[in-house]
Each structure stands twice: as C-alpha cells, then as structure tokens.
Design an enzyme around this catalytic site. Structure first.
Site: not given
Length: 436
Positions: A49, A162, A171, A212, A249, A293, A320, A345, A373, A396
């Site tokens: 994403s 994910h 997440e 993840e 997230d 997030e 993010d 990131k 990550h 994270k």
C-alpha cells in the site's frame, strides 16, 4: 583520523544485483567496497500500500520477467551510471554522496535512476563506512553517550491490502510499553502473539499469516479483531491499557472512493469525514488505543485536520501516505497543524540524508517519528540501527514471525546487549503526553 589515511575510505567498487523480497518479488541489493578492504551491503524493501507521493520505485515493466516487476534497470543504473560517478569518493562523506545521487537523478520523485537504485547505494555507503571504522551502524550514524531502544509497534493481525480476508483495517498492532528493557517487551509481545494463535484455533479461525507476519483470519467485524487481541493480552497475563496498548494502521487511502470511505472488505458501509470520526470515536472510547496511522486518505487534508482537532490530545496520529517521508510535504502538514507523528520509510524518499533531515525536523517540531519497514521486506536490518541512532523511540517492523521481520528484532536484541547501561528502553515515554 589522520589525513594521509583518508584515501583508505575511498570507494573502489559498487556492485548491484537483483534479489527477491519477502513476497517473492525482485528488489535490489548493492555492495560498496572501500580501499581499506571493508565493504557495506544494503537491500531495499518494497511497499504494497504505497502513497502516490512517494519517490519512484523503478521497475522494468517487462512482462516476460517477474510479471513486469523486475529491477534490472535499477541494477544497471547502479552498476553503470552511479558507480561511474562516485567510485573514488570518500565513504565518510555521506551527505555529499547523497547530494550527488540526488543531483544525478535530477527529478523530484527520483524517477530517472529510481529511488530503489539510489537508496541501495546510500545505505550501503553508510554500512561500508561504519565497518571501515569498526563501529556498529547506530554509533557511526550518531555518536551519543546514551541511546534509546525503541518501542516496537508489533503487527499481530493483518487486514486491508496486507491480507486476503474481510478486515478493512490494515494493521492491528500492540505497543508493549510496560517494561524497562526491549528484550522483555519483545518477550511479552511474542507471548501475546502465541496466545492469539491459540485463541484463533479455538474459535475455528485461520492462523495463516499476512505479508507482515500477523494472522489474517476472516472475522465478523473490525472490532472483533481488537477484542481477540485484548483477550490474548489477558490470557498472556498482561494488562491492556497499562502494560500493552493498541495501535492501528487504517490505511484509509486504500478504501477511499469518490470522496467517501467505503469499508468494502467488511460491511460495505460508506462513510464521510464525520462518519469516519464517529467510527474512530467508537474505537478510541471503548478500547486502549494509543496510536492511529493513516486515518484519512493521503490527500484528504480536511479529514486529517478534523481528526487532529478531535483526537490530537488523546492519541498519536501518524501520517504515512500523507507525508511519505518527504520533508516539503511534511512541512506543509506541520504548518497546517495536522497529525502529531510521522511514519518514516527510507525508500519513500530515497537517501539516508533526506530521511535523517525529516526525522530531525519532526523532533524539532514535537512530532514523534516512527521508523518503519515495508510489507515487502528483506533480511536487511538497517532500520533497527537507524531507529536507535536517531533516538526515535518507536519502530514498526511487523510481527514476531517471518524471518525478514524477526531479523530486525533480533538485531535490536544485539544492540541492547552491546549498549548495556548506555541503552534504555523507551517504554511509555513516546506516549506520555497522552497518558497523563
């Protein structure tokens, strides 16, 4: 350092290759060799994403190889273009090298050479310089008397893009703050993860894992995911909202359509800005959530503003896709009073220097910086050292399963052991403003 020895740190060779990431897609690995004999190596991750304002990850587009996802162009750009320009440069001159890489590309999104090509060199140069000086990477990047070991935001249940399930939120993470050592916080988290696995089995849910490393079952609702995690924390013998908090997230850009937020993986409901705020109220008021997030889409500045006004004094609000580790975009958000935290990131911006500048700007403006990550990862542990070097206080890097995730946690265990009394665990410190 003696001036006559400086040439020992000169770059003698740069070599890149195509490797595979944790999703079986190609990515780039680069080695940088120095006159001294030392070398550094770096592998670049890839997101699923991704924010549309991120620097460009250069892919080949050749459908006959890896479904078009090959990175031979990026590899060639390192081996043929970049190597010819910076071979002979002093590896200790990180900022000058990064500036040269940026100048060589000449685009704001690094779409000429590719952010993946540029970043692989930038990171490998830092690793080579650290090895040449006999220093751990975190100490080379920032020579401090004392360091902070970060709180891991550990992803134990996956949804969104994910996972192939019916959960909208991307997440569901736990933040183990109630210990004074990183190793103990990690142990707590691993125990909760194992209890969650047992609980899912008891209820007849799948224990397959997502990109993840978190579990990815089909559930009745987004809230059920939270309640399963809370029960797992309780079974493990820990206190939710005391020793362990929750972090989410949302990845709202993934389900933003025609100025509406469509929870299409679960109940199909459509929500306006006000509807999303009500949704977040229902979560924050009921559960021990300390961080959210990407609660709104990457260009929904109005939604972000409302969310910050509503919850900015209560929880960490992390940008993010909104900020994409881009200093200019981040400055815009800070100026508008949006969010209170940035997800960081390296591959969103493309060089180590630019990433450090963004983190430092966050810290100067009282924003927290969560080092992160990507969903497509490698065994590279650079971000573990990076989080310690910058005293970020949070990292994270996925679940406590899948070796590409665990590698970062294991590196942090090594760092904690090396630092001894010079390293302290962040604990509740990153969240104290919300817990008083």
């Amino acid at each position: 350092m003696i001036d006559s020895q400086e040439n020992l740190f000169n770059i003698t060779e740069i070599k890149a290759r195509e490797i595979l990431d944790s999703r079986g897609h190609p990515t780039i690995n680069t080695q940088v060799f120095l006159q001294l004999g030392a070398h550094g190596e770096a592998s670049v991750p890839s997101g699923a994403s991704t924010g549309k304002h991120e620097a460009l990850e250069l892919r080949d587009g050749d459908s006959s190889r890896f479904l078009g996802k090959g990175v031979l162009k990026a590899v060639s750009n390192v081996n043929q273009v970049i190597a010819s320009q910076i071979t002979g440069w002093n590896a200790l001159s990180q900022k000058k090298i990064d500036e040269k890489l940026i100048q060589m590309d000449g685009t704001s999104s690094k779409n000429k050479l590719g952010a993946n090509a540029i970043l692989s060199v930038s990171m490998a140069v830092a690793q080579a310089a650290a090895h040449a000086q006999g220093l751990p990477l975190y100490h080379y990047l920032s020579k401090r008397e004392d360091y902070i070991l970060p709180v891991p935001l550990i992803n134990i249940l996956n949804g969104g893009s994910h996972a192939d399930n019916n959960v909208d939120i991307q997440e569901f993470m736990i933040a183990p703050v109630g210990r004074d050592r990183f190793s103990e916080a990690l142990r707590m988290s691993a125990e909760v993860f194992q209890y969650l696995k047992k609980l899912l089995r008891e209820k007849g849910y799948s224990t397959a894992i997502g990109d993840e490393g978190g579990f990815a079952p089909n559930l009745s609702s987004n809230k059920e995911a939270i309640e399963l995690i809370l029960e797992s924390i309780d079974r493990a013998g820990y206190q939710a909202g005391g020793e362990i908090y929750l972090a989410l997230d949302i990845a709202a850009s993934e389900f933003y359509e025609d100025n509406q937020y469509v929870l299409k993986k679960s109940d199909g409901s459509q929500k306006s800005i006000d509807g999303m705020i009500q949704f977040y109220h229902s979560l924050i008021d009921q559960y021990p959530i300390i961080s959210i997030e990407d609660g709104f889409s990457e260009d929904d500045w109005e939604g972000w503003k409302v969310m910050t006004q509503e919850f900015g004094e209560k929880i960490q609000i992390v940008g993010d896709d909104l900020f994409v580790t881009n200093l200019e975009r981040f400055k815009k958000g800070v100026g508008k009073g949006i969010g209170n935290s940035i997800l960081v990131k390296l591959n969103q911006i493309g060089t180590l220097t630019e990433t450090i500048e963004t983190v430092q700007y966050a810290q100067k403006n009282d924003y927290s910086a969560v080092i992160s990550h990507r969903s497509g990862e490698t065994e590279d542990t650079f971000i573990a050292d990076f989080s310690v070097a910058l005293n970020g206080g949070q990292i994270k890097t996925g679940s406590v399963s899948r070796s590409e995730r665990v590698a970062k946690y294991n590196r942090l265990l090594q760092i904690e052991e090396q630092l001894k009394e010079k390293g302290c665990y962040a604990g509740t410190n990153p969240f104290n403003r919300f817990l008083s």
